[in-house]
Design a protein around this motif. Sequence first.
Motif: not given
Length: 187
Positions: A153-162
């Motif tokens: 989930l943390e990685e998914a949030r980062q991919y959204i931010t990027e």
Amino acid sequence: MNPNSSEHLKEKWLSTEPVFQGKIINVQVDTVELPDGSVGKREIVKHPGAVAVLAVHEGKLLLVDQYRQALGRCELEIPAGKLEKGEDPMEAAKRELEEETGFKCGSIRLLHSFYTSPGFADEIIHLYAAEDLKEGAVSPDEDEFLEIYKVTLEEARQYITEGRISDAKTLLAVYLWQFGAASADQS
């Protein structure tokens, strides 16, 4: 105003002019009578509908990375695909999950159905949550080239931010996963 009594906003259909007939979409221009009696034109994209699958295995969301010509770049997305004529959306969701990720699901349930752009298109996406996942072989369509990712989930949030995840169906799936609308771990 009461949103349940919006009959006074309804447009009366007068005619349709087909503009384009494609493999996936058709485009038409409808002439309508507006609520004030004047006449207007509506450009409409007709689409057969699609399915998308929120699949979490061992605490990680299954995503596919795929080049999207309309965007001119790759996009990380949940497994998804268009409905074939007469195809049951639940069966299509199972098929797309297996074709794109190799995973089969023991059970699947509808989370929500939503329209992508109701101002000009009738495309509806049925978003499913796949559960009891079993790994198998990937078999994408012959014109489909993709890579599979398993992200936290943390990685998914980062991919959204990027901006690596920016399509509506995947954003919705991540938010549903984050807020517990789908099981936290569907392994």
